[in-house]
Structure formats: C-alpha cells, structure tokens
Design an enzyme around this catalytic site. Sequence first.
Site, PDB file in Angstrom:
ATOM      1  N   CYS A  80      15.048  52.954  21.969  1.00 22.20           N
ATOM      2  CA  CYS A  80      15.354  54.194  20.218  1.00 22.20           C
ATOM      3  C   CYS A  80      16.057  55.277  20.654  1.00 22.20           C
ATOM      4  CB  CYS A  80      14.476  54.039  19.538  1.00 22.20           C
ATOM      5  SG  CYS A  80      14.029  54.860  18.240  1.00 22.20           S
ATOM      6  N   ARG A  83      14.018  59.288  18.099  1.00 15.50           N
ATOM      7  CA  ARG A  83      12.885  59.008  18.179  1.00 15.50           C
ATOM      8  C   ARG A  83      12.569  60.324  18.249  1.00 15.50           C
ATOM      9  NH1 ARG A  83      12.065  57.559  24.415  1.00 15.50           N
ATOM     10  NH2 ARG A  83      14.940  56.570  24.039  1.00 15.50           N
ATOM     11  N   TRP A 263      14.551  53.923   9.777  1.00 14.31           N
ATOM     12  CA  TRP A 263      15.807  53.283   8.908  1.00 14.31           C
ATOM     13  C   TRP A 263      17.212  53.410   9.793  1.00 14.31           C
ATOM     14  CZ3 TRP A 263      13.412  58.541   9.062  1.00 14.31           C
ATOM     15  CH2 TRP A 263      13.947  59.701  10.034  1.00 14.31           C
ATOM     16  N   GLU A 268      23.946  49.675  13.783  1.00 10.93           N
ATOM     17  CA  GLU A 268      23.327  48.128  13.787  1.00 10.93           C
ATOM     18  C   GLU A 268      23.550  47.003  12.753  1.00 10.93           C
ATOM     19  OE1 GLU A 268      19.304  50.033  13.585  1.00 10.93           O
ATOM     20  OE2 GLU A 268      18.609  48.932  14.390  1.00 10.93           O
TER      21      GLU A 268
HETATM   22  N1  ARG Z   1      18.885  46.187  14.838  1.00  6.62           N
HETATM   23  C1  ARG Z   1      17.866  45.198  13.805  1.00  6.62           C
HETATM   24  C2  ARG Z   1      18.823  44.561  12.990  1.00  6.62           C
HETATM   25  O1  ARG Z   1      19.638  45.209  12.653  1.00  6.62           O
HETATM   26  C3  ARG Z   1      16.925  46.405  14.166  1.00  6.62           C
HETATM   27  C4  ARG Z   1      15.943  47.461  15.904  1.00  6.62           C
HETATM   28  C5  ARG Z   1      14.929  48.834  14.642  1.00  6.62           C
HETATM   29  N2  ARG Z   1      16.156  49.287  13.832  1.00  6.62           N
HETATM   30  C6  ARG Z   1      15.470  50.573  13.413  1.00  6.62           C
HETATM   31  N3  ARG Z   1      16.588  51.193  12.932  1.00  6.62           N
HETATM   32  N4  ARG Z   1      14.482  50.712  13.341  1.00  6.62           N
HETATM   33  O2  ARG Z   1      18.131  44.350  12.245  1.00  6.62           O
END
Ligand code: ARG
Length: 401
Positions: A80, A83, A263, A268
């Site tokens: 992560c 953090r 968030w 992602e």
């Molecule tokens: N990578 C995953 C997604 O796109 C989520 C993982 C957690 N991501 C976060 N920003 N806490 O759905």
Amino acid sequence: MGTPGYRDHPVPEWDPDAAVDWAEAEDFLRQYHAENPGTGAVEPRLAEVRAEIAATGTYEHTGDELTYGAKLAWRNASRCIGRLYWRSMLVLDRRSARTPHEICAELIRHLELAGGTDDRSGSRVGRQGAVRPVISVFAPAKPGEPFARVWNEQLVRYAGHRMPDGSVVGDPAQVDFTAALELLGWKGKGTAFDVLPLMIESPHHGVHMFDLPERAVLEVPLIHPEYGWFAELDLRWYAIPAIANQRLTIGGVNYPLAPFNGWYMGTEIGARNLADKDRYNLLPVMAERLALDTSSEATLWRDRALVELNRAVLHSYARAGVKISDHHTEAARFLEHIRREEKAGREVPADWSWIVPPISGAATPVFHRYYHEADQRPNFYLDEEARQLARTGRPWTSLPL
Ligand code: ARG
C-alpha cells in the site's frame, strides 16, 4: 495482472483449528504498550492473556488493542502506497454482529461512513465524497469453530456478464462470480456497471445474498476535461475501494471478516481496472476516438490513450467532489511516510512492484530506491479459500479436484 504466481505470492499458513500462538500475542501486546505509553505496564496484561489462551485457546482484544492493531495492520501492508495516514483510520468494532442481516446492515453503514453518504441526523460524517479510511472488524475466528465471512472480493464491484458470442459486458474479472450468483437467482440490469450483491455467510445461517441500497454506493460518471465525446462512452466507477475478503491478523487472533477501505489513487482505475486487457480493455476504444495511429506499437498509442483515460478519472472524481489522488502526490506522501517512520525508529516494509504506480513509474520518486521487504504482523492476508470464493462464487467444497 496476467502473471500468475507473482501477484499472488504465498500467504503464511493459517490453521483455523490451532490455538492462538502465544509468541505472536506477546509480540503484539508488547508493541501496543511500547508505542502507547499511556497504556501502562504490559506485564499484568500478558499474564491475563496467557491464562486466557491456556483456558480457551484464544483471547479477547480490548477495544483499544483492536483499534491500534488494525492500524498496525495497515502500517504493515507492504503493497500500500497510501500509508501516511495510517493513524487516522476509523476502526469500527463490529464483533457482536452475528446474522447475515446484522452483518449486512453494518457493511452498508461502513460504506456510508466511508463515503460520507450517511444523512442520519446526529451522525458526525464528512461531506459526501470526502472518503475516509474505515475498517469494520467482525467477530474473530475461534479455534475449531466456523466463522462469518463475505465472499465478495470488495464490498462494491461490477458484474461481468458473459454474452452468447463470448464477449463480456461489465468487468471480466467478475464473470465466474456473476454467473454463480445468476444460478442462485440474481439478475443484474445487464449494463457494464451493475453493482454486485453481497454474499454474506455466517456459521449458523448459511449464505445470504443482499443487494446494496443505492445510497450506499457512491459512484462517479466519467468525463474528460477537454473531450466532450468521452462522456458518450458512458463510463463510471465507484468511490470506495473496500477489500472484503482479506483476513486481519492481530496478536495471533484472526479476523476473517474485516473489510477496509481507503480512497482511490487514479491509476488503479485509469491504468488498471479500465485499461487492462483482461478488465475493461478501453485503450483500443480510446485510441479510436483519439484517432491515434495504431499501426505500430512504436507510435505509443497505448501510452497516449492511458494518459487521457487517467486524466478523465482524476478530473471526474474532482468534479464530483469525490476524494481521489494522483500517483505523483501519493508517491510523495509515501516518501514522507518513510521519513516519519524512520524518525520514530522504524523501517517501512514495502513491495517495490506494488508501490511503483502502473504508469510513469520512474517519473515518481518511489521508483528510485529499494525497500525493506518484510512480512510484519499485524497484517492482512488473502487466504486461498477466500480467493477462490471471490473468484468463483461457489463454496470451496464444491470445487472439482
Ligand atoms: N486496486 C483495487 C481496485 O482498483 C483496490 C485496492 C485498494 N485500493 C485503495 N486505494 N485502497 O479496485
């Protein structure tokens, strides 16, 4: 994605029948007391817990231990990048929820609190879209006893509908899970963004399926800052990434149901969920709309499409007032986190291959260094059985050998 055995590196064995490991309990309690001087001497608590484990095979965390332990699990989550704010997570103690209905109500509450979509008077939640990190911790597993869990990989995910011609409408990562739910009678609208129902299993009530109420699922329609046609693609994504099937382990006690969210970082969504070939695979669509030359990889049409897709994601969330961050900002925060931790005399466990963002890696500072690779507890683990449940939507035992 697409490199099996790499993404899913082995998880330390967990024996649900075994008593709590005393050494792990002791390590955690000592750390909790050492990092929180206000908690006084650890020895009386150690004696108490040792006796409790001897008598029952496990022990009960105090509310404060649970809260700090959950935060430590985040601090130790080596994949992560987000953090820096580990202390700020809202920890909801849901250990007394039992039935799937009770659990479902708390999961809905979780999403509302995380997204600020709760409008019940008197509750102190932020403005809608002001996403805050939240974890809901349900009952721990007791040695040899069955436990509650959620089959879904995240509290919010979009269905993947397999079409007769083999194509997929929606998220291809959810095709098997979606098909299993359809066999059980669920029917989505058939759009590319049908929110999947929750599959909640508890020891004495079996598995129940629940549709999430609309107010719990904050979503953002995607637009582009310059290209009007982008809105016609009719894309959207949800606000709250809430991992639902990882086991939280604190001081030797395992919490198989402890969904948590932060968030989103834009990449992602824009560089993975919407871009990966085995997900929404939108780069060819973007290239066509942008009239890019796709006759050769060397035109870097994929890269150009990626940048515009990612701009659209960041722009849309900002416009909708839903918290998101870009990879440059999040990378700088992560280095700040490392500095703060080092000042406190701690190393930051980190996995380079997950910390470096999927686009423009070397343009962010996290690329240019190595990290302390360590598996520290408390932590979150994805067990094989949980992974299979989320992948197939079918109980472990019905899997062909
Ligand atoms: N990578 C995953 C997604 O796109 C989520 C993982 C957690 N991501 C976060 N920003 N806490 O759905």
